[in-house]
Design a protein around this motif. Structure first.
Motif, short mmCIF file in Angstrom:
data_model
loop_
_atom_site.label_atom_id
_atom_site.label_comp_id
_atom_site.label_asym_id
_atom_site.label_seq_id
_atom_site.Cartn_x
_atom_site.Cartn_y
_atom_site.Cartn_z
N ASP A 40 0.85 -1.20 0.00
CA ASP A 40 0.00 0.00 0.00
C ASP A 40 0.88 1.25 0.00
O ASP A 40 1.88 1.30 0.72
N TYR A 41 0.49 2.24 -0.78
CA TYR A 41 1.17 3.54 -0.81
C TYR A 41 0.12 4.63 -0.71
O TYR A 41 -0.88 4.60 -1.42
N ARG A 42 0.34 5.60 0.15
CA ARG A 42 -0.59 6.72 0.32
C ARG A 42 -0.18 7.87 -0.58
O ARG A 42 0.98 8.26 -0.60
N ALA A 43 -1.14 8.45 -1.31
CA ALA A 43 -0.85 9.59 -2.17
C ALA A 43 -0.39 10.80 -1.35
O ALA A 43 0.48 11.55 -1.79
N ASP A 44 -0.96 10.98 -0.15
CA ASP A 44 -0.60 12.15 0.67
C ASP A 44 0.75 12.00 1.36
O ASP A 44 1.19 12.90 2.07
N GLN A 45 1.43 10.88 1.14
CA GLN A 45 2.77 10.68 1.66
C GLN A 45 3.80 10.50 0.55
O GLN A 45 4.94 10.14 0.79
N HIS A 46 3.38 10.77 -0.67
CA HIS A 46 4.27 10.69 -1.84
C HIS A 46 4.83 12.10 -2.06
O HIS A 46 4.14 12.98 -2.57
N ASP A 47 6.09 12.32 -1.63
CA ASP A 47 6.66 13.67 -1.54
C ASP A 47 6.57 14.48 -2.82
O ASP A 47 6.16 15.64 -2.80
N SER A 48 6.94 13.90 -3.97
CA SER A 48 6.93 14.70 -5.21
C SER A 48 5.50 15.06 -5.62
O SER A 48 5.26 16.16 -6.13
N LEU A 49 4.54 14.18 -5.36
CA LEU A 49 3.15 14.50 -5.66
C LEU A 49 2.62 15.58 -4.73
O LEU A 49 1.98 16.55 -5.17
N VAL A 50 2.90 15.46 -3.44
CA VAL A 50 2.48 16.48 -2.47
C VAL A 50 3.09 17.83 -2.83
O VAL A 50 2.40 18.85 -2.81
N ASP A 51 4.37 17.84 -3.20
CA ASP A 51 5.03 19.10 -3.59
C ASP A 51 4.34 19.74 -4.79
O ASP A 51 4.14 20.96 -4.82
N ARG A 52 3.96 18.94 -5.77
CA ARG A 52 3.27 19.49 -6.95
C ARG A 52 1.95 20.15 -6.55
O ARG A 52 1.62 21.24 -7.02
N TRP A 53 1.16 19.46 -5.71
CA TRP A 53 -0.12 20.03 -5.29
C TRP A 53 0.09 21.30 -4.46
O TRP A 53 -0.63 22.29 -4.63
N MET A 54 1.05 21.28 -3.56
CA MET A 54 1.27 22.43 -2.70
C MET A 54 1.74 23.64 -3.51
O MET A 54 1.30 24.77 -3.26
N LYS A 55 2.60 23.43 -4.48
CA LYS A 55 3.07 24.54 -5.35
C LYS A 55 1.95 25.07 -6.21
O LYS A 55 1.91 26.25 -6.53
N THR A 56 1.04 24.21 -6.62
CA THR A 56 -0.05 24.62 -7.52
C THR A 56 -1.25 25.18 -6.79
O THR A 56 -1.76 26.24 -7.14
N LEU A 57 -1.71 24.47 -5.74
CA LEU A 57 -2.94 24.87 -5.04
C LEU A 57 -2.73 25.35 -3.61
O LEU A 57 -3.60 25.95 -3.03
N GLY A 58 -1.60 24.97 -3.02
CA GLY A 58 -1.36 25.30 -1.62
C GLY A 58 -2.05 24.33 -0.67
O GLY A 58 -2.02 24.53 0.54
N THR A 59 -2.65 23.30 -1.22
CA THR A 59 -3.34 22.28 -0.43
C THR A 59 -3.44 21.00 -1.25
O THR A 59 -3.25 21.03 -2.47
N LEU A 60 -3.78 19.92 -0.59
CA LEU A 60 -4.01 18.67 -1.29
C LEU A 60 -5.49 18.60 -1.71
O LEU A 60 -6.35 19.08 -1.00
N PRO A 61 -5.77 17.97 -2.86
CA PRO A 61 -7.18 17.84 -3.29
C PRO A 61 -7.91 16.83 -2.42
O PRO A 61 -7.29 16.02 -1.74
N ASP A 62 -9.24 16.87 -2.50
CA ASP A 62 -10.06 15.88 -1.80
C ASP A 62 -9.84 14.51 -2.37
O ASP A 62 -9.63 14.30 -3.49
#
Length: 147
Positions: A125-147
């Motif tokens: 199992d892998y959590r999307a909210d713990q995948h650093d490069s994905l989290v960084d992309r969302w934070m740079k783009t939206l400033g938050t993670l999507p629902d």
């Protein structure tokens, strides 16, 4: 249980509410659904057409001589499977705001079922909210993670 639930497409252009009497759903494995959804199966729940209220009607694709599929032309979300001459229709479980409430009660189109995809519980199992490069992309783009 007799409850009005809501759902819609990814972009929010099409929303619906539907009166639901049960949490029963099913998995369809037929080749037509596999091709239409682009996946090994699709989860559907059956509802009366008269019980579905659309914010705007989905676009429909005549996917075979006997059926059509509703979708959002803007984001591509698959929403329905329908026989035009039936009072019932299927709504995609994942398009509901609360898809986790539904439970599969049977499989359909098992002649095309991909057995390797049925029981995947032993895979890592892998959590999307713990995948650093994905989290960084969302934070740079939206400033938050999507629902």
């Amino acid at each position: 249980m007799n409850e009005r639930l809501s759902g819609g497409c990814q972009c929010g252009r099409i929303r619906y509410t539907v009166q639901v009497a049960t949490d029963d759903a099913y998995l369809c494995h037929c080749r037509m659904c596999q091709r239409a959804i682009g996946n090994v199966s699709v989860a559907f729940m059956n509802a009366k057409k008269a019980e579905v209220i659309w914010s705007r009607e989905p676009e429909r694709y005549q996917s075979s001589p006997i059926a059509s599929r509703g979708f959002c032309a803007a984001c591509g979300t698959s929403l329905t499977f329908e026989f035009p001459d039936s009072e019932q229709m299927d709504l995609t479980v994942a398009s509901f705001d609360t898809p986790g409430r539904f439970r599969p009660t049977h499989h359909f189109g098992v002649e095309s079922r991909h057995e390797a995809w049925l029981d995947t519980r032993d895979l890592p199992d892998y959590r999307a909210d713990q995948h650093d490069s994905l989290v960084d992309r969302w934070m740079k783009t939206l400033g938050t993670l999507p629902d």
